[in-house]
Design an enzyme around this catalytic site. Structure first.
Site, PDB file in Angstrom:
ATOM      1  CE1 TYR A 199      -1.415   5.199   8.205  1.00 10.33           C
ATOM      2  CE2 TYR A 199      -2.233   7.248   7.258  1.00 10.33           C
ATOM      3  CZ  TYR A 199      -1.821   6.522   8.355  1.00 10.33           C
ATOM      4  OH  TYR A 199      -1.829   7.103   9.602  1.00 10.33           O
TER       5      TYR A 199
ATOM      6  CE1 TYR B 140       0.515   1.733   4.285  1.00  9.52           C
ATOM      7  CE2 TYR B 140       0.741  -0.643   4.566  1.00  9.52           C
ATOM      8  CZ  TYR B 140       0.920   0.646   5.037  1.00  9.52           C
ATOM      9  OH  TYR B 140       1.524   0.855   6.255  1.00  9.52           O
ATOM     10  CB  CYS B 141       1.240   4.255  -1.729  1.00  6.69           C
ATOM     11  SG  CYS B 141      -0.159   4.546  -2.842  1.00  6.69           S
ATOM     12  CG  PHE B 142      -1.509   9.011   1.789  1.00  7.61           C
ATOM     13  CD1 PHE B 142      -1.325   8.949   3.155  1.00  7.61           C
ATOM     14  CD2 PHE B 142      -2.479   9.872   1.287  1.00  7.61           C
ATOM     15  CE1 PHE B 142      -2.099   9.726   4.016  1.00  7.61           C
ATOM     16  CE2 PHE B 142      -3.239  10.657   2.135  1.00  7.61           C
ATOM     17  CZ  PHE B 142      -3.052  10.583   3.497  1.00  7.61           C
TER      18      PHE B 142
ATOM     19  CB  SER C 258      -0.132   1.262  -4.636  1.00  6.68           C
ATOM     20  OG  SER C 258      -0.158   1.570  -3.264  1.00  6.68           O
TER      21      SER C 258
END
Length: 365
Positions: free
Chosen positions: A123, A94-96, A102
Protein backbone atom coordinates in the site's frame (compact mmCIF):
# COMPACT_ATOMS: atom_id res chain seq x y z
CA UNK A 1 3.01 -18.60 -12.97
CA UNK A 2 2.40 -14.85 -12.66
CA UNK A 3 5.13 -12.93 -10.85
CA UNK A 4 4.94 -10.28 -8.14
CA UNK A 5 4.66 -6.78 -9.57
CA UNK A 6 5.88 -3.24 -9.02
CA UNK A 7 4.19 -1.89 -12.18
CA UNK A 8 1.82 0.40 -10.34
CA UNK A 9 0.70 2.32 -13.43
CA UNK A 10 -0.44 -0.91 -15.05
CA UNK A 11 -2.46 -1.82 -11.97
CA UNK A 12 -4.33 1.48 -11.90
CA UNK A 13 -4.72 2.04 -15.64
CA UNK A 14 -6.28 -1.39 -16.05
CA UNK A 15 -8.38 -1.38 -12.86
CA UNK A 16 -6.71 -4.59 -11.68
CA UNK A 17 -8.56 -6.12 -8.68
CA UNK A 18 -6.54 -5.91 -5.46
CA UNK A 19 -6.80 -8.10 -2.37
CA UNK A 20 -6.03 -5.87 0.63
CA UNK A 21 -4.95 -8.02 3.60
CA UNK A 22 -4.39 -5.10 5.98
CA UNK A 23 -6.60 -4.74 9.05
CA UNK A 24 -10.03 -3.18 8.59
CA UNK A 25 -9.05 0.00 10.42
CA UNK A 26 -6.18 0.54 7.96
CA UNK A 27 -8.46 -0.04 4.99
CA UNK A 28 -11.04 2.45 6.29
CA UNK A 29 -8.38 5.17 6.49
CA UNK A 30 -7.42 4.76 2.84
CA UNK A 31 -7.36 2.24 0.01
CA UNK A 32 -7.82 2.02 -3.77
CA UNK A 33 -10.97 1.91 -5.95
CA UNK A 34 -10.47 -1.71 -7.09
CA UNK A 35 -9.44 -3.09 -3.69
CA UNK A 36 -11.38 -5.44 -1.43
CA UNK A 37 -10.45 -5.85 2.23
CA UNK A 38 -10.05 -9.41 3.50
CA UNK A 39 -7.62 -9.00 6.43
CA UNK A 40 -4.99 -11.44 7.57
CA UNK A 41 -5.38 -9.96 11.08
CA UNK A 42 -8.42 -8.29 12.58
CA UNK A 43 -7.97 -4.93 14.30
CA UNK A 44 -7.48 -6.44 17.77
CA UNK A 45 -4.97 -9.04 16.57
CA UNK A 46 -3.03 -6.36 14.70
CA UNK A 47 -2.85 -4.27 17.88
CA UNK A 48 -1.62 -7.22 19.97
CA UNK A 49 1.06 -8.18 17.46
CA UNK A 50 2.17 -4.57 17.04
CA UNK A 51 2.63 -4.27 20.81
CA UNK A 52 4.58 -7.54 20.90
CA UNK A 53 6.81 -6.32 18.07
CA UNK A 54 7.55 -3.08 19.93
CA UNK A 55 8.38 -4.89 23.17
CA UNK A 56 10.15 -8.04 22.01
CA UNK A 57 10.99 -7.77 18.31
CA UNK A 58 9.91 -9.30 15.01
CA UNK A 59 10.32 -12.98 15.80
CA UNK A 60 8.26 -12.68 18.97
CA UNK A 61 5.55 -10.91 16.98
CA UNK A 62 5.62 -13.68 14.35
CA UNK A 63 5.32 -16.34 17.03
CA UNK A 64 2.34 -14.56 18.56
CA UNK A 65 0.75 -14.30 15.15
CA UNK A 66 0.89 -18.05 14.63
CA UNK A 67 -0.52 -18.60 18.13
CA UNK A 68 -3.50 -16.43 17.22
CA UNK A 69 -3.92 -18.26 13.91
CA UNK A 70 -6.17 -21.04 15.15
CA UNK A 71 -7.51 -23.56 12.68
CA UNK A 72 -10.89 -21.81 12.63
CA UNK A 73 -9.27 -18.42 11.98
CA UNK A 74 -7.07 -19.77 9.17
CA UNK A 75 -9.98 -21.55 7.48
CA UNK A 76 -12.11 -18.40 7.59
CA UNK A 77 -9.29 -16.34 6.05
CA UNK A 78 -8.65 -18.94 3.36
CA UNK A 79 -12.32 -19.07 2.44
CA UNK A 80 -12.39 -15.30 1.86
CA UNK A 81 -9.13 -15.24 -0.06
CA UNK A 82 -10.01 -18.26 -2.20
CA UNK A 83 -13.31 -16.65 -3.15
CA UNK A 84 -11.48 -13.47 -4.18
CA UNK A 85 -8.94 -15.43 -6.23
CA UNK A 86 -11.69 -17.32 -8.04
CA UNK A 87 -13.50 -14.10 -8.87
CA UNK A 88 -10.32 -12.23 -9.81
CA UNK A 89 -7.68 -14.64 -11.18
CA UNK A 90 -5.71 -11.71 -12.66
CA UNK A 91 -5.53 -9.74 -9.42
CA UNK A 92 -2.79 -9.14 -6.85
CA UNK A 93 -2.63 -8.98 -3.07
CA UNK A 94 -0.96 -6.40 -0.85
CA UNK A 95 -0.40 -5.40 2.77
CA UNK A 96 1.06 -2.15 4.08
CA UNK A 97 4.63 -2.55 2.81
CA UNK A 98 4.42 -5.79 0.81
CA UNK A 99 6.24 -7.61 3.58
CA UNK A 100 5.34 -10.11 6.26
CA UNK A 101 1.54 -10.04 5.99
CA UNK A 102 1.58 -10.34 2.20
CA UNK A 103 4.07 -13.20 2.25
CA UNK A 104 2.23 -14.98 5.06
CA UNK A 105 -0.95 -14.75 3.00
CA UNK A 106 0.91 -16.17 0.00
CA UNK A 107 2.25 -19.02 2.14
CA UNK A 108 -1.20 -19.95 3.45
CA UNK A 109 -2.68 -19.83 -0.05
CA UNK A 110 0.19 -21.85 -1.48
CA UNK A 111 -0.50 -24.60 1.07
CA UNK A 112 -3.94 -24.84 -0.53
CA UNK A 113 -2.43 -25.08 -4.01
CA UNK A 114 -3.11 -21.43 -4.88
CA UNK A 115 -0.27 -19.26 -6.16
CA UNK A 116 -1.22 -15.59 -6.11
CA UNK A 117 1.22 -12.70 -6.71
CA UNK A 118 1.68 -9.67 -4.49
CA UNK A 119 2.35 -5.99 -5.07
CA UNK A 120 5.93 -5.19 -4.13
CA UNK A 121 6.11 -2.31 -1.68
CA UNK A 122 2.43 -2.77 -0.82
CA UNK A 123 0.00 0.00 0.00
CA UNK A 124 2.71 2.48 0.95
CA UNK A 125 4.48 2.24 -2.41
CA UNK A 126 1.21 2.48 -4.37
CA UNK A 127 0.06 5.47 -2.31
CA UNK A 128 3.39 7.26 -2.85
CA UNK A 129 3.15 6.54 -6.57
CA UNK A 130 -0.32 8.09 -6.75
CA UNK A 131 0.76 11.15 -4.76
CA UNK A 132 3.63 11.67 -7.19
CA UNK A 133 1.29 11.25 -10.18
CA UNK A 134 -1.21 13.70 -8.66
CA UNK A 135 1.55 16.29 -8.39
CA UNK A 136 2.87 15.55 -11.88
CA UNK A 137 -0.42 15.43 -13.78
CA UNK A 138 -1.93 18.44 -11.98
CA UNK A 139 0.97 20.52 -13.30
CA UNK A 140 1.11 18.87 -16.72
CA UNK A 141 -2.47 18.40 -17.96
CA UNK A 142 -4.14 21.30 -19.83
CA UNK A 143 -7.22 22.01 -17.71
CA UNK A 144 -10.18 24.15 -18.78
CA UNK A 145 -12.38 25.20 -15.85
CA UNK A 146 -16.18 25.36 -16.23
CA UNK A 147 -17.41 28.27 -14.08
CA UNK A 148 -20.83 29.71 -13.33
CA UNK A 149 -23.28 30.50 -10.57
CA UNK A 150 -24.81 27.69 -8.50
CA UNK A 151 -27.38 25.78 -10.56
CA UNK A 152 -26.00 26.82 -13.94
CA UNK A 153 -25.61 23.24 -15.13
CA UNK A 154 -21.84 22.96 -14.80
CA UNK A 155 -22.03 19.35 -13.61
CA UNK A 156 -24.13 18.41 -16.66
CA UNK A 157 -21.46 19.87 -18.93
CA UNK A 158 -18.70 18.00 -17.10
CA UNK A 159 -20.58 14.72 -17.37
CA UNK A 160 -21.08 15.17 -21.12
CA UNK A 161 -17.65 16.61 -21.94
CA UNK A 162 -15.85 13.30 -22.49
CA UNK A 163 -12.38 14.30 -21.28
CA UNK A 164 -13.29 15.61 -17.85
CA UNK A 165 -12.52 15.19 -14.17
CA UNK A 166 -15.79 14.93 -12.21
CA UNK A 167 -14.72 16.10 -8.75
CA UNK A 168 -18.25 16.15 -7.32
CA UNK A 169 -18.87 12.66 -8.62
CA UNK A 170 -15.69 11.41 -6.94
CA UNK A 171 -16.55 13.26 -3.70
CA UNK A 172 -20.20 12.09 -3.81
CA UNK A 173 -21.24 15.63 -2.90
CA UNK A 174 -22.47 18.67 -4.87
CA UNK A 175 -20.22 21.13 -3.10
CA UNK A 176 -22.69 23.49 -1.38
CA UNK A 177 -24.16 23.44 2.13
CA UNK A 178 -27.10 21.57 0.59
CA UNK A 179 -24.88 19.28 -1.47
CA UNK A 180 -25.31 16.00 0.44
CA UNK A 181 -26.31 13.31 -2.07
CA UNK A 182 -27.50 10.64 0.34
CA UNK A 183 -24.30 8.65 -0.20
CA UNK A 184 -21.39 8.42 2.24
CA UNK A 185 -18.42 10.50 1.15
CA UNK A 186 -15.05 8.79 0.64
CA UNK A 187 -12.19 9.14 3.10
CA UNK A 188 -9.80 11.95 2.16
CA UNK A 189 -7.11 9.48 1.06
CA UNK A 190 -9.61 7.57 -1.10
CA UNK A 191 -10.69 10.88 -2.66
CA UNK A 192 -7.09 11.79 -3.51
CA UNK A 193 -6.31 8.31 -4.83
CA UNK A 194 -9.31 8.34 -7.16
CA UNK A 195 -8.42 11.80 -8.49
CA UNK A 196 -4.87 10.68 -9.16
CA UNK A 197 -6.00 7.52 -10.98
CA UNK A 198 -8.47 9.48 -13.12
CA UNK A 199 -5.75 12.02 -14.00
CA UNK A 200 -3.36 9.19 -14.85
CA UNK A 201 -5.93 7.73 -17.24
CA UNK A 202 -6.62 11.12 -18.82
CA UNK A 203 -2.89 11.65 -19.33
CA UNK A 204 -2.71 8.66 -21.67
CA UNK A 205 -4.23 10.79 -24.46
CA UNK A 206 -3.62 14.41 -25.50
CA UNK A 207 -6.10 17.25 -25.15
CA UNK A 208 -7.79 19.57 -22.69
CA UNK A 209 -9.35 18.23 -19.52
CA UNK A 210 -12.55 19.97 -18.39
CA UNK A 211 -13.06 20.44 -14.68
CA UNK A 212 -15.79 22.15 -12.67
CA UNK A 213 -14.92 25.26 -10.69
CA UNK A 214 -14.88 24.20 -7.03
CA UNK A 215 -13.98 25.72 -3.70
CA UNK A 216 -11.38 24.05 -1.48
CA UNK A 217 -13.95 21.79 0.19
CA UNK A 218 -16.47 19.54 -1.52
CA UNK A 219 -18.44 18.46 1.51
CA UNK A 220 -15.80 16.94 3.79
CA UNK A 221 -13.34 16.24 0.95
CA UNK A 222 -10.55 18.78 0.46
CA UNK A 223 -9.12 19.47 -2.99
CA UNK A 224 -5.40 18.70 -3.13
CA UNK A 225 -3.57 22.06 -3.10
CA UNK A 226 -1.59 21.26 -6.24
CA UNK A 227 -4.81 20.67 -8.19
CA UNK A 228 -6.46 23.74 -6.71
CA UNK A 229 -3.51 25.87 -7.85
CA UNK A 230 -3.69 24.37 -11.34
CA UNK A 231 -7.39 25.22 -11.55
CA UNK A 232 -6.76 28.84 -10.51
CA UNK A 233 -4.19 29.25 -13.29
CA UNK A 234 -6.21 27.45 -15.99
CA UNK A 235 -8.31 29.08 -18.75
CA UNK A 236 -12.01 29.09 -18.05
CA UNK A 237 -15.50 29.11 -19.54
CA UNK A 238 -18.46 30.95 -17.97
CA UNK A 239 -22.01 29.56 -17.93
CA UNK A 240 -24.67 32.27 -17.53
CA UNK A 241 -28.19 31.01 -16.83
CA UNK A 242 -31.32 32.95 -15.71
CA UNK A 243 -32.06 32.83 -11.99
CA UNK A 244 -35.35 30.92 -12.31
CA UNK A 245 -33.78 28.29 -14.59
CA UNK A 246 -31.05 27.74 -12.02
CA UNK A 247 -33.55 27.43 -9.17
CA UNK A 248 -35.65 24.88 -11.09
CA UNK A 249 -32.52 22.84 -11.90
CA UNK A 250 -31.50 22.84 -8.24
CA UNK A 251 -34.96 21.71 -7.13
CA UNK A 252 -34.86 18.94 -9.71
CA UNK A 253 -31.44 17.73 -8.56
CA UNK A 254 -31.65 18.37 -4.81
CA UNK A 255 -35.31 17.48 -4.22
CA UNK A 256 -36.94 15.47 -7.00
CA UNK A 257 -33.94 13.23 -7.64
CA UNK A 258 -32.94 13.04 -3.97
CA UNK A 259 -36.18 11.62 -2.53
CA UNK A 260 -35.56 7.99 -3.62
CA UNK A 261 -32.12 7.96 -1.94
CA UNK A 262 -32.90 9.43 1.48
CA UNK A 263 -35.80 7.64 3.22
CA UNK A 264 -34.72 4.93 5.67
CA UNK A 265 -35.73 3.14 8.86
CA UNK A 266 -39.46 3.57 8.19
CA UNK A 267 -39.25 7.36 7.82
CA UNK A 268 -40.92 8.66 4.69
CA UNK A 269 -38.53 9.90 2.04
CA UNK A 270 -40.18 13.34 1.95
CA UNK A 271 -39.94 13.77 5.73
CA UNK A 272 -36.31 12.62 5.77
CA UNK A 273 -35.45 15.00 2.94
CA UNK A 274 -37.19 17.85 4.74
CA UNK A 275 -35.11 17.22 7.86
CA UNK A 276 -31.92 17.13 5.80
CA UNK A 277 -32.78 20.42 4.07
CA UNK A 278 -33.52 22.13 7.38
CA UNK A 279 -30.21 20.88 8.77
CA UNK A 280 -28.42 22.29 5.69
CA UNK A 281 -30.19 25.64 6.04
CA UNK A 282 -29.07 25.77 9.66
CA UNK A 283 -25.44 25.59 8.54
CA UNK A 284 -25.69 29.06 6.97
CA UNK A 285 -27.90 30.59 9.68
CA UNK A 286 -25.29 33.07 10.91
CA UNK A 287 -24.59 34.38 7.42
CA UNK A 288 -28.28 34.83 6.66
CA UNK A 289 -28.98 36.65 9.91
CA UNK A 290 -31.46 35.59 12.58
CA UNK A 291 -34.64 37.21 11.16
CA UNK A 292 -34.01 36.20 7.55
CA UNK A 293 -33.15 32.68 8.62
CA UNK A 294 -36.48 32.40 10.48
CA UNK A 295 -38.36 33.61 7.41
CA UNK A 296 -36.63 31.17 5.10
CA UNK A 297 -36.98 28.33 7.60
CA UNK A 298 -40.75 28.92 7.71
CA UNK A 299 -40.83 28.99 3.90
CA UNK A 300 -38.88 25.73 3.82
CA UNK A 301 -41.31 24.14 6.29
CA UNK A 302 -44.21 24.99 3.97
CA UNK A 303 -42.37 23.52 0.97
CA UNK A 304 -41.56 20.36 2.94
CA UNK A 305 -45.21 20.03 3.93
CA UNK A 306 -46.36 20.39 0.30
CA UNK A 307 -43.89 17.71 -0.79
CA UNK A 308 -45.03 15.31 1.93
CA UNK A 309 -48.75 15.87 1.27
CA UNK A 310 -48.94 16.10 -2.51
CA UNK A 311 -45.50 15.22 -3.84
CA UNK A 312 -45.21 18.70 -5.35
CA UNK A 313 -41.80 20.41 -5.26
CA UNK A 314 -42.93 23.72 -6.82
CA UNK A 315 -42.87 25.57 -3.49
CA UNK A 316 -39.12 25.10 -3.24
CA UNK A 317 -38.43 27.22 -6.34
CA UNK A 318 -39.04 30.71 -4.82
CA UNK A 319 -37.11 29.64 -1.70
CA UNK A 320 -34.12 28.57 -3.79
CA UNK A 321 -34.30 31.78 -5.82
CA UNK A 322 -34.08 33.77 -2.59
CA UNK A 323 -31.10 31.76 -1.35
CA UNK A 324 -29.31 32.22 -4.66
CA UNK A 325 -29.85 35.99 -4.76
CA UNK A 326 -29.16 36.65 -1.10
CA UNK A 327 -26.36 34.20 -0.38
CA UNK A 328 -24.78 32.03 -3.07
CA UNK A 329 -24.55 34.50 -5.97
CA UNK A 330 -22.80 37.14 -3.87
CA UNK A 331 -20.17 34.66 -2.76
CA UNK A 332 -19.55 33.47 -6.30
CA UNK A 333 -19.42 37.03 -7.72
CA UNK A 334 -16.72 37.88 -5.18
CA UNK A 335 -14.59 34.94 -6.33
CA UNK A 336 -15.18 35.72 -10.01
CA UNK A 337 -13.87 39.27 -9.56
CA UNK A 338 -10.57 37.86 -8.35
CA UNK A 339 -9.93 36.11 -11.68
CA UNK A 340 -7.21 37.86 -13.65
CA UNK A 341 -8.08 36.53 -17.12
CA UNK A 342 -11.18 36.82 -19.29
CA UNK A 343 -13.14 33.63 -20.07
CA UNK A 344 -12.45 31.70 -23.24
CA UNK A 345 -16.20 31.74 -23.84
CA UNK A 346 -19.33 32.85 -22.01
CA UNK A 347 -22.97 32.05 -22.68
CA UNK A 348 -26.05 30.16 -21.60
CA UNK A 349 -25.90 26.47 -20.81
CA UNK A 350 -27.07 25.65 -24.35
CA UNK A 351 -24.50 28.02 -25.88
CA UNK A 352 -21.63 26.67 -23.80
CA UNK A 353 -22.72 23.12 -24.62
CA UNK A 354 -22.60 23.97 -28.33
CA UNK A 355 -19.21 25.63 -27.89
CA UNK A 356 -17.87 22.52 -26.19
CA UNK A 357 -19.18 20.38 -29.05
CA UNK A 358 -17.41 22.55 -31.63
CA UNK A 359 -14.52 24.70 -30.38
CA UNK A 360 -14.16 22.50 -27.32
CA UNK A 361 -13.59 19.52 -29.55
CA UNK A 362 -10.47 21.16 -30.97
CA UNK A 363 -9.20 21.74 -27.43
CA UNK A 364 -9.62 18.03 -26.73
CA UNK A 365 -7.82 16.98 -29.90
Amino acid sequence: MRQNTAHYACLFLNDIPLLDVRASVEFSHGAFPCAENHPLLNDHQRELIGTEYSLNGQQAAINLGWQLATREVVQARLANWSDFVQRHPQGYLYCFRGGLRSRTTQTLLRAEGIRYPLVEGGYKAMRNYLLAELEKQSKRLPFVVISGHTGSGKTELIQSAGRALDLEGIARHRGSSFGHTGHKQPAQIDFENRISIDLLKLAQNPGAVFIEDESRLIGCCALPPVLQNAMKAAPWVLVEEPLENRAKRIVRDYVQKAVPHIGDMGTSAAAALGEALRSSLGKIRKRLGGLRYQQLDAQLAEANCALAQSGSSAAYVPLVMALLKEYYDGQYDYLMKKRESAPLFRGTLAEVNAWLANTGASLRA
